[in-house]
Scaffold this active site. Sequence first.
Site, PDB file in Angstrom:
ATOM      1  N   GLU A   1      12.498  -5.381  -3.568  1.00 50.55           N
ATOM      2  CA  GLU A   1      11.772  -5.905  -2.407  1.00 50.55           C
ATOM      3  C   GLU A   1      12.133  -7.365  -2.160  1.00 50.55           C
ATOM      4  OE1 GLU A   1       7.113  -6.558  -0.961  1.00 50.55           O
ATOM      5  OE2 GLU A   1       7.573  -6.141  -3.054  1.00 50.55           O
TER       6      GLU A   1
ATOM      7  N   LYS B   1       7.835  -1.873   6.617  1.00 48.53           N
ATOM      8  CA  LYS B   1       6.634  -1.497   5.866  1.00 48.53           C
ATOM      9  C   LYS B   1       5.458  -1.240   6.793  1.00 48.53           C
ATOM     10  CE  LYS B   1       3.922  -3.052   1.855  1.00 48.53           C
ATOM     11  NZ  LYS B   1       3.674  -4.166   0.910  1.00 48.53           N
TER      12      LYS B   1
ATOM     13  N   CYS C   1       6.514  -1.921  -2.344  1.00 45.26           N
ATOM     14  CA  CYS C   1       5.436  -2.447  -3.168  1.00 45.26           C
ATOM     15  C   CYS C   1       4.338  -1.398  -3.352  1.00 45.26           C
ATOM     16  CB  CYS C   1       4.893  -3.745  -2.564  1.00 45.26           C
ATOM     17  SG  CYS C   1       3.767  -4.649  -3.635  1.00 45.26           S
TER      18      CYS C   1
END
Length: 553
Positions: A301, A373, A427
Amino acid sequence: MAKVVREAVGWRRRGIAFLAGALSVLAMAPFFLWPVLFFTLPVLIWLIDGTSDQALAHAEADKATHTRAWRTSLKRAAFDGWWFGFGYFFFGLFWIGEAFLVEAHIFGWLLPVAVTLMPAGLALFTAVTAAAARSFWVPGLSRVAVLAVAFGVGEWLRGHIFTGFPWNVLGYALTQPLYLMQSTAVFGIYGLTLLTVLIAATPVIVLADPRTPRPGAKIVALTVTPLAALFIYGALVLAPGPNSFVDGVKLRIVQPSIPQHEKWLASEQPRIFAEHLRLSRISESGKQDDLEGVTHVFWPEAAMPFLPLSTPDALSAIGTLLPANTFLVAGALRLEKASVGDELRPSTLPKRQVYNSIIAFGPEGETRAIYDKIHLVPFGEYLPAQEFLEAIGLESLTRIRGGFSIGPTPRPLVSVPGLPPFSPLICYEAIFPAAVVQGEDRPALLVNATNDGWFGNTTGPHQHLHQARLRAVEEGVALLRVANNGISAVIDPFGRIIGKLDLNEVGTLDTQLPQPRPATIYAQYGDGLFLLCVLALSLTTWIIVQYNRYAAR
């Protein structure tokens, strides 16, 4: 012991509830001492018992109505449940405080607030769970089933409302060792919560009540038999041995373990990018092979602490890195309508949308696929009431003005040449059961790019890995976990870790890609089976209670 807990008052009662919740954390990763729940869950049951005893006694003394006594007992049950939950979440989530020390000169003052306020808020779900259980409380062993239903529903709600945060759902207790983990593919983590309460609370509750008829038979029926069934089922599922691999695919995972306090320093950005490039050329054994035979490289990430799509030198370096027919899948940040030289921190114009993304690059440095995301971290990637809080001087932990924006939903699958379609997870998107796959198409792989460097040498990264691992079992597909400093791992569809880079380890991991298994029951029906189990257990308990009342006449 049961009498002492039921009759405790004041700070002793609060201390008992808090301690029972705190000890329950030992059932979670990395400890997996789930037998502790055989003692802590009965304590919660005795506390709820005591709320009834005290409320009715108070009502009789004051000649109050039973309605008032019932309401009083609900409040006391909620209070006890809150203290139990506060102990559980305080010790289960203390590691979030580490994130506020990364830039301690800016956020350090918030640490005491964060490590207490968040557990206090999450404990409200346990308070509601205890109050809901008390509203249907019945004498005898049936109250264990009542608590199981209340806990299952309460944990499901915690995972869904207010954006959801299903961290350390109680059902994770019964996912270690590997044999127990396999039942997740059937019941899901919320279904396992029902079983966890039934299995763990029954023995002590039965043995503590001398009036319980045939205690041994009840323990065998509600604890020994289901626990043995879970082990046997897991053994049968794992009996065929390792699964096969996808032909012609060789993966390389890069874990640079960049300290979080260095990651956003402008002076460190060239070195960090160069380190990713250097590690990509090195095999798992530490030998430089320049990606010979590797088909896909994975970076974590926000691997590049700048905007790669508007940095021509970075794209050129990626093209130089990648041989023909080799592709890079990297966590990166993306700014809408970005121009060369744009920067993200410490401020960006609020009207320009910023995305936390996974971007696939081809051998010429060209963009092949983008995922933005969709499930952002509150206070980490955005602020509730963002404009107001920024106006009074507050910032999210990422310090990106205006916060991150949400990508298109439902989550699309990502297609990269040479790989089967995969579901991208950035995440903590990997901790949400039944949400890692959205839309009608089923992926053949889950890719979790993350950065647990925020949380130091705590239990947090271990818990995060274990929860991501369960998504592979639930969905019946392999999971690649690519962490800056996390724990990076390759996990097969049965939850077996076939390769891992430990916390703080710098290096690479070379692996083949495990084939997916046929769609699991959970992959097909999601939490539908859990809801059926809730209804079935509720109906069975009601029938038993009615029968006992009829027989007692």
